[in-house]
Motif scaffolding. Structure first.
Motif, short mmCIF file in Angstrom:
data_model
loop_
_atom_site.label_atom_id
_atom_site.label_comp_id
_atom_site.label_asym_id
_atom_site.label_seq_id
_atom_site.Cartn_x
_atom_site.Cartn_y
_atom_site.Cartn_z
N ALA A 240 0.83 -1.21 0.00
CA ALA A 240 0.00 0.00 0.00
C ALA A 240 0.86 1.26 0.00
CB ALA A 240 -0.93 0.00 1.21
N ALA A 241 1.97 1.24 0.74
CA ALA A 241 2.86 2.40 0.78
C ALA A 241 3.49 2.65 -0.58
CB ALA A 241 3.94 2.19 1.84
N ALA A 242 3.85 1.57 -1.29
CA ALA A 242 4.44 1.73 -2.62
C ALA A 242 3.44 2.33 -3.60
CB ALA A 242 4.93 0.38 -3.13
N VAL A 243 2.20 1.86 -3.55
CA VAL A 243 1.18 2.41 -4.44
C VAL A 243 0.90 3.88 -4.10
CG1 VAL A 243 -1.24 2.23 -5.16
CG2 VAL A 243 0.14 0.16 -4.88
N ALA A 244 0.90 4.19 -2.81
CA ALA A 244 0.71 5.59 -2.41
C ALA A 244 1.86 6.46 -2.92
CB ALA A 244 0.61 5.68 -0.89
N ALA A 245 3.08 5.95 -2.86
CA ALA A 245 4.23 6.70 -3.37
C ALA A 245 4.11 6.90 -4.88
CB ALA A 245 5.53 5.96 -3.04
N LEU A 246 3.62 5.87 -5.57
CA LEU A 246 3.41 5.99 -7.01
C LEU A 246 2.39 7.08 -7.31
CD1 LEU A 246 3.67 4.97 -9.96
CD2 LEU A 246 1.80 3.37 -9.43
N ARG A 247 1.28 7.06 -6.62
CA ARG A 247 0.24 8.04 -6.88
C ARG A 247 0.73 9.47 -6.60
NH1 ARG A 247 -4.93 6.28 -7.57
NH2 ARG A 247 -5.70 8.27 -6.73
N ALA A 248 1.52 9.63 -5.55
CA ALA A 248 2.06 10.95 -5.24
C ALA A 248 2.98 11.43 -6.36
CB ALA A 248 2.80 10.91 -3.92
N ASP A 249 3.80 10.52 -6.89
CA ASP A 249 4.71 10.90 -7.96
C ASP A 249 3.93 11.20 -9.25
OD1 ASP A 249 7.86 10.81 -8.18
OD2 ASP A 249 7.07 10.20 -10.13
N LEU A 250 2.92 10.42 -9.53
CA LEU A 250 2.08 10.67 -10.70
C LEU A 250 1.43 12.05 -10.62
CD1 LEU A 250 0.31 7.19 -11.06
CD2 LEU A 250 2.13 8.10 -12.53
N ALA A 251 1.00 12.41 -9.42
CA ALA A 251 0.37 13.72 -9.25
C ALA A 251 1.33 14.85 -9.60
CB ALA A 251 -0.12 13.88 -7.81
N GLU A 252 2.62 14.64 -9.33
CA GLU A 252 3.61 15.66 -9.65
C GLU A 252 3.85 15.75 -11.17
OE1 GLU A 252 7.14 14.88 -7.45
OE2 GLU A 252 6.21 15.21 -5.50
N HIS A 253 3.43 14.71 -11.90
CA HIS A 253 3.64 14.68 -13.35
C HIS A 253 2.34 14.89 -14.13
CE1 HIS A 253 7.42 12.92 -11.97
NE2 HIS A 253 7.92 13.23 -13.14
N GLN A 254 1.29 15.26 -13.42
CA GLN A 254 0.01 15.53 -14.06
C GLN A 254 0.06 16.87 -14.79
OE1 GLN A 254 -3.47 13.88 -13.62
NE2 GLN A 254 -3.58 15.13 -15.46
N THR A 255 -0.38 16.88 -16.05
CA THR A 255 -0.50 18.11 -16.82
C THR A 255 -1.94 18.22 -17.31
OG1 THR A 255 -0.07 17.19 -19.03
CG2 THR A 255 1.86 17.66 -17.64
N ASP A 256 -2.24 19.28 -18.02
CA ASP A 256 -3.59 19.42 -18.55
C ASP A 256 -3.84 18.48 -19.72
OD1 ASP A 256 -1.95 20.66 -20.38
OD2 ASP A 256 -3.03 22.56 -20.41
N ARG A 257 -2.80 17.79 -20.18
CA ARG A 257 -2.95 16.81 -21.27
C ARG A 257 -2.83 15.38 -20.78
NH1 ARG A 257 1.03 16.62 -24.45
NH2 ARG A 257 2.50 17.75 -23.11
#
Length: 273
Positions: A240-257
């Motif tokens: 669960a911690a690994a998936v949470a870390a993934l989601r946090a990193d993905l959020a930092e790479h979110q763009t409008d596209r």
């Protein structure tokens, strides 16, 4: 299907679970590297009458694209995955691409007709050969004199943000695999292709953003489906911690596209003397 013994592990993976996942997610994998398409095909320079071989064609997007460029020629896509090839054939029929065909063969040893192809292409599919020199020698034999070879391969891991990030996250505190993918060193690529029978080898660095999903939820589902097996031997809290870390990193790479990570490839060009 007969494969070289050095490719039996790849056959098990690509004609098994890995191939099934790539068939299921074929559009997402194509979307992921779509930014490379125009550069790749510009280098290939496929003419209307060319006969094209696509090595490691997967679900056949690049093969169908090549067939459209070679409208009075042909395109043959080869791969180890029966499931991806079945999808490739279905999509070719649905899209009305008549001059394309697909074969489940090991390109390292398959007896292609000598000097049959004007252009040999591979979009990130040439890095998996068990014996690369034998494989490219076989492909050179099948390339007509003056014919062209065009590949996309990944640059070293340190230059590929997406690989290093996901490897670190899914290691979940364990040692992170550090080995580069095959064909990531341009000097080695040149030596290999010249030894195999090609000449005028050129490696050009190409950097493009890689797409992973429309938002964090979409990208996380895709990435966990692809890489989550690396967490299977860990306890629930660590997973669960690994998936949470993934989601946090993905959020930092979110763009409008959508969600994008940096990637870096070699565009490899060579010619058969």
């Amino acid at each position: 299907m007969r494969v070289d013994p050095s490719n039996e592990r790849m056959l098990k993976a690509w004609d098994g679970d890995d191939g099934a996942l790539w068939a299921k997610r074929a559009q997402r994998f194509n979307d992921g590297v779509a930014a490379y398409r125009d550069t790749f095909f510009a280098a290939a320079g496929i003419r209307p009458t060319d006969n094209v071989l696509d090595v490691g064609c997967g679900a056949g997007q690049t093969t169908r694209d090549a067939a459209r460029f070679a409208g009075r020629g042909s395109a043959l896509g080869v791969d180890l995955s029966g499931e991806m090839l079945a999808l490739a054939r279905r999509l070719a029929g649905e899209e009305g691409v008549p001059n394309v065909s697909f074969a489940q063969v090991d390109a390292q040893i398959h007896p292609f007709a000598e000097a049959r192809f004007d252009v040999v292409i591979s979009r990130h599919g040439s890095m998996f050969f068990g014996t690369p020199l034998a494989a490219f020698s076989n492909l050179a034999r099948a390339t007509r004199p003056g014919g062209r070879l065009v590949l996309l391969t990944w640059q070293p891991l340190r230059l590929n943000e997406w690989i290093t990030t996901f490897r670190t996250i899914f290691a979940a505190g364990r040692e992170v695999p550090s080995s580069d993918l095959a064909l990531s060193d341009p000097a080695e690529i040149e030596r290999l292709l010249v030894s195999a029978g090609y000449s005028e080898v050129r490696c050009t660095a190409v950097d493009k953003p890689m797409y992973f999903g429309q938002d964090v939820d979409d990208a996380a589902e895709f990435i966990v489906e692809q890489h989550g097996g690396r967490l299977s031997d860990l306890d629930g809290a660590t997973r669960a911690a690994a998936v949470a870390a993934l989601r946090a990193d993905l959020a930092e790479h979110q763009t409008d596209r959508g969600v994008f990570y940096g990637s870096a490839a070699w565009l490899v060009e060579a010619r058969r003397p």
